[in-house]
Design a protein around this motif. Structure first.
Motif, PDB file in Angstrom:
ATOM      1  N   GLN A  47      -3.617  -4.771  -6.800  1.00  0.00           N
ATOM      2  CA  GLN A  47      -2.653  -4.573  -7.741  1.00  0.00           C
ATOM      3  C   GLN A  47      -2.442  -5.704  -8.571  1.00  0.00           C
ATOM      4  OE1 GLN A  47       1.480  -3.885  -6.320  1.00  0.00           O
ATOM      5  NE2 GLN A  47       1.807  -2.706  -7.982  1.00  0.00           N
ATOM      6  N   ILE A  64      -4.169  -3.262   2.112  1.00  0.00           N
ATOM      7  CA  ILE A  64      -4.902  -2.559   2.827  1.00  0.00           C
ATOM      8  C   ILE A  64      -4.676  -0.847   2.798  1.00  0.00           C
ATOM      9  CG2 ILE A  64      -3.792  -2.615   4.889  1.00  0.00           C
ATOM     10  CD1 ILE A  64      -6.564  -2.904   6.353  1.00  0.00           C
ATOM     11  N   ARG A  65      -5.606  -0.163   2.882  1.00  0.00           N
ATOM     12  CA  ARG A  65      -5.118   1.475   3.083  1.00  0.00           C
ATOM     13  C   ARG A  65      -5.766   1.848   4.138  1.00  0.00           C
ATOM     14  NH1 ARG A  65      -1.424  -0.164   0.345  1.00  0.00           N
ATOM     15  NH2 ARG A  65      -1.131   0.539  -1.812  1.00  0.00           N
ATOM     16  N   ILE A  80       0.367  -1.987  10.229  1.00  0.00           N
ATOM     17  CA  ILE A  80       0.373  -3.573  10.613  1.00  0.00           C
ATOM     18  C   ILE A  80       1.029  -3.914  11.780  1.00  0.00           C
ATOM     19  CG2 ILE A  80       0.638  -5.730   9.654  1.00  0.00           C
ATOM     20  CD1 ILE A  80      -1.993  -4.906   8.564  1.00  0.00           C
ATOM     21  N   VAL A  96      -9.763  -7.439   6.546  1.00  0.00           N
ATOM     22  CA  VAL A  96      -9.351  -7.434   5.345  1.00  0.00           C
ATOM     23  C   VAL A  96      -9.818  -8.711   4.474  1.00  0.00           C
ATOM     24  CG1 VAL A  96      -7.112  -8.137   4.055  1.00  0.00           C
ATOM     25  CG2 VAL A  96      -7.161  -6.430   5.886  1.00  0.00           C
ATOM     26  N   GLU A 151      -0.055 -14.724   1.478  1.00  0.00           N
ATOM     27  CA  GLU A 151       1.229 -14.360   1.278  1.00  0.00           C
ATOM     28  C   GLU A 151       1.962 -14.165   2.662  1.00  0.00           C
ATOM     29  OE1 GLU A 151       1.976 -10.883  -1.283  1.00  0.00           O
ATOM     30  OE2 GLU A 151       0.946 -11.878  -2.940  1.00  0.00           O
ATOM     31  N   ASP A 182       8.417 -10.874  -0.104  1.00  0.00           N
ATOM     32  CA  ASP A 182       9.610 -10.208   0.242  1.00  0.00           C
ATOM     33  C   ASP A 182      11.022 -11.177   0.360  1.00  0.00           C
ATOM     34  OD1 ASP A 182       7.851  -8.347   0.593  1.00  0.00           O
ATOM     35  OD2 ASP A 182       7.997  -8.041   2.627  1.00  0.00           O
ATOM     36  N   LYS A 205      10.796  -6.488  -3.955  1.00  0.00           N
ATOM     37  CA  LYS A 205      11.105  -5.259  -5.070  1.00  0.00           C
ATOM     38  C   LYS A 205      12.363  -4.677  -4.783  1.00  0.00           C
ATOM     39  CE  LYS A 205       8.185  -2.038  -2.076  1.00  0.00           C
ATOM     40  NZ  LYS A 205       7.567  -2.940  -1.195  1.00  0.00           N
TER      41      LYS A 205
HETATM   42  P1  C2E Z   1       4.050  -6.406   0.285  1.00  0.00           P
HETATM   43  O1  C2E Z   1       3.205  -7.468   0.759  1.00  0.00           O
HETATM   44  O2  C2E Z   1       5.336  -6.718  -0.189  1.00  0.00           O
HETATM   45  O3  C2E Z   1       3.269  -5.494  -0.979  1.00  0.00           O
HETATM   46  C1  C2E Z   1       3.927  -4.998  -1.872  1.00  0.00           C
HETATM   47  C2  C2E Z   1       4.258  -3.542  -1.816  1.00  0.00           C
HETATM   48  O4  C2E Z   1       4.909  -3.154  -2.807  1.00  0.00           O
HETATM   49  C3  C2E Z   1       2.844  -2.731  -1.695  1.00  0.00           C
HETATM   50  O5  C2E Z   1       3.255  -1.733  -1.023  1.00  0.00           O
HETATM   51  C4  C2E Z   1       2.857  -2.241  -3.245  1.00  0.00           C
HETATM   52  O6  C2E Z   1       2.067  -1.132  -3.100  1.00  0.00           O
HETATM   53  C5  C2E Z   1       4.308  -1.949  -3.505  1.00  0.00           C
HETATM   54  N1  C2E Z   1       4.560  -2.158  -4.789  1.00  0.00           N
HETATM   55  C6  C2E Z   1       4.252  -2.709  -5.964  1.00  0.00           C
HETATM   56  N2  C2E Z   1       4.694  -2.506  -7.062  1.00  0.00           N
HETATM   57  C7  C2E Z   1       5.693  -1.425  -6.777  1.00  0.00           C
HETATM   58  C8  C2E Z   1       6.578  -0.798  -7.765  1.00  0.00           C
HETATM   59  O7  C2E Z   1       6.472  -1.020  -8.830  1.00  0.00           O
HETATM   60  N3  C2E Z   1       7.200   0.034  -7.246  1.00  0.00           N
HETATM   61  C9  C2E Z   1       7.104   0.358  -5.840  1.00  0.00           C
HETATM   62  N4  C2E Z   1       7.844   1.366  -5.143  1.00  0.00           N
HETATM   63  N5  C2E Z   1       6.156  -0.257  -4.852  1.00  0.00           N
HETATM   64  C10 C2E Z   1       5.426  -1.120  -5.436  1.00  0.00           C
HETATM   65  P2  C2E Z   1       2.011  -1.215   0.111  1.00  0.00           P
HETATM   66  O8  C2E Z   1       0.597  -1.459  -0.123  1.00  0.00           O
HETATM   67  O9  C2E Z   1       2.354   0.147   0.862  1.00  0.00           O
HETATM   68  O10 C2E Z   1       2.310  -2.464   1.357  1.00  0.00           O
HETATM   69  C11 C2E Z   1       3.382  -2.480   2.044  1.00  0.00           C
HETATM   70  C12 C2E Z   1       3.350  -3.714   3.134  1.00  0.00           C
HETATM   71  O11 C2E Z   1       2.315  -3.673   4.030  1.00  0.00           O
HETATM   72  C13 C2E Z   1       3.096  -5.054   2.217  1.00  0.00           C
HETATM   73  O12 C2E Z   1       3.988  -5.442   1.476  1.00  0.00           O
HETATM   74  C14 C2E Z   1       2.591  -5.947   3.270  1.00  0.00           C
HETATM   75  O13 C2E Z   1       3.671  -6.578   3.818  1.00  0.00           O
HETATM   76  C15 C2E Z   1       1.963  -4.902   4.079  1.00  0.00           C
HETATM   77  N6  C2E Z   1       0.295  -5.073   3.863  1.00  0.00           N
HETATM   78  C16 C2E Z   1      -0.360  -4.131   3.138  1.00  0.00           C
HETATM   79  N7  C2E Z   1      -1.485  -4.595   3.068  1.00  0.00           N
HETATM   80  C17 C2E Z   1      -1.801  -5.758   4.233  1.00  0.00           C
HETATM   81  C18 C2E Z   1      -2.809  -6.259   4.564  1.00  0.00           C
HETATM   82  O14 C2E Z   1      -3.917  -6.385   4.126  1.00  0.00           O
HETATM   83  N8  C2E Z   1      -2.506  -7.252   5.667  1.00  0.00           N
HETATM   84  C19 C2E Z   1      -1.284  -7.380   6.360  1.00  0.00           C
HETATM   85  N9  C2E Z   1      -0.961  -8.224   6.845  1.00  0.00           N
HETATM   86  N10 C2E Z   1      -0.160  -6.842   5.514  1.00  0.00           N
HETATM   87  C20 C2E Z   1      -0.436  -6.048   4.557  1.00  0.00           C
END
Ligand code: C2E
Ligand code: MG
Ligand code: MG
Ligand code: MG
Length: 282
Positions: A47, A64-65, A80, A96, A151, A182, A205
């Motif tokens: 993103q 990640i997805r 996670i 990752v 992060e 966060d 957010k």
């Molecule tokens: P995060 O690191 O705070 O990532 C930002 C989240 O906000 C992402 O959700 C993203 O898709 C979402 N987001 C970004 N812009 C917007 C927006 O304008 N509106 C809304 N409603 N949401 C937005 P995602 O991808 O579902 O990830 C959720 C959390 O999962 C992440 O929060 C992070 O804590 C964790 N995560 C995701 N990928 C990884 C990874 O590769 N490793 C680890 N350890 N954690 C991950």
């Protein structure tokens, strides 16, 4: 409908706790399988983040997805946490790191200069073996640590975190940069962060989504931005969904914006397309 009804007897008598237990068990089992198989259940999306001074892309957050044939799409927030509890997080993060660093090298080879931000979980920053792997992977690809941002969340640093902080200091000395993710949802203060090797905070957010209309959020965000500038911290706002919020953030001196208004997370090839067509292009 028929199927739903024949199932409902069990469903009704199952307790909430059992439901949670079963879901967790299924996720653990399937995640183990996904990590061991080569079926591309796991993938990375990126993103874009935009520098509000230049209005150009400066970085990508790697997210990640997981799409599983039995469970469907499982949100990363959910799996996670479970991976951490099940002892699978090292494997997940290794995967990752490999993908993200390979993709970063791919974009660098194409001449793009944005950095990539990777999320680390609490256990990751206590894991010296994993962190050494990270350094090795970057070296292998001929990338410098400056190309990557890491992060971590506030809670990772609050309770009993001396090893985490030691690792942070070590990686910072090598040229890595850390961002607090966060921000605002935990307990730490900017004054506390001042003593840590952290260069950036990401405002959660939940404070940004309704920024244009919610006066409480405006007050909070404004305060965080003023304090951050006193402490010399860079600020990223995540969850920017409309132009009004973007304009407010820009006016108040926020450094970087990320959110659906700019782009949703995209897979590598969609990102390549996006980069060629966006007004935010490098
Ligand atoms: P995060 O690191 O705070 O990532 C930002 C989240 O906000 C992402 O959700 C993203 O898709 C979402 N987001 C970004 N812009 C917007 C927006 O304008 N509106 C809304 N409603 N949401 C937005 P995602 O991808 O579902 O990830 C959720 C959390 O999962 C992440 O929060 C992070 O804590 C964790 N995560 C995701 N990928 C990884 C990874 O590769 N490793 C680890 N350890 N954690 C991950
Ligand atoms: Mg993040
Ligand atoms: Mg966040
Ligand atoms: Mg998060």
């Amino acid at each position: 409908d028929e199927a739903i009804h024949s199932d409902s007897w069990c469903v009704r008598y199952r307790t909430d706790l059992e439901d949670k237990y079963n879901r967790r068990l299924a996720i653990t089992t399937e995640l183990k399988r996904a990590l061991a198989s080569q079926q591309n259940e796991l993938s990375m999306v990126y993103q874009p983040k935009v520098d509000l001074r230049t209005m150009k892309v400066c970085s990508m957050e790697a997210l990640i997805r997981w799409n599983n044939s039995a469970l469907g799409f499982v949100p990363p927030d959910e799996f996670i946490t479970i991976a951490e509890q099940a002892g699978l997080i090292e494997q997940v993060t290794t995967w990752v790191m490999q993908q993200t660093i390979a993709d970063l090298a791919y974009f660098r080879a194409k001449g793009y200069e944005f950095t990539v931000a990777m999320n680390l979980s609490t256990q990751d920053i206590q894991n010296k073996v994993l962190l050494r792997k990270l350094v090795a992977l970057l070296t292998q690809e001929g990338l410098s640590p400056e190309a990557l941002e890491l992060e971590i969340t506030e809670s990772d640093l609050v309770a009993d975190a001396s090893l985490a902080i030691e690792n942070l200091n070590e990686l910072t000395a090598r040229g890595f940069h850390f961002a607090i993710d966060d921000f605002g949802t935990g307990y730490s203060s900017l004054a506390y962060l001042k003593n840590l090797p952290v260069t950036t905070i990401k405002i959660d957010k939940s404070f940004i989504l309704a920024l244009a209309s919610d006066e409480n959020d405006q007050q909070i965000v404004h305060t965080v931005l003023s304090l951050a500038s006193v402490f010399n911290l860079k600020v990223v706002a995540e969850g920017v969904e409309d132009v009004a919020s973007l304009e407010i953030l820009k006016e108040w001196g926020c450094d970087i914006a990320q959110g659906y208004f700019i782009s949703r997370p995209l897979n590598r090839s969609d990102l390549e397309n996006w980069l060629q067509n966006t007004p935010f292009g490098e």
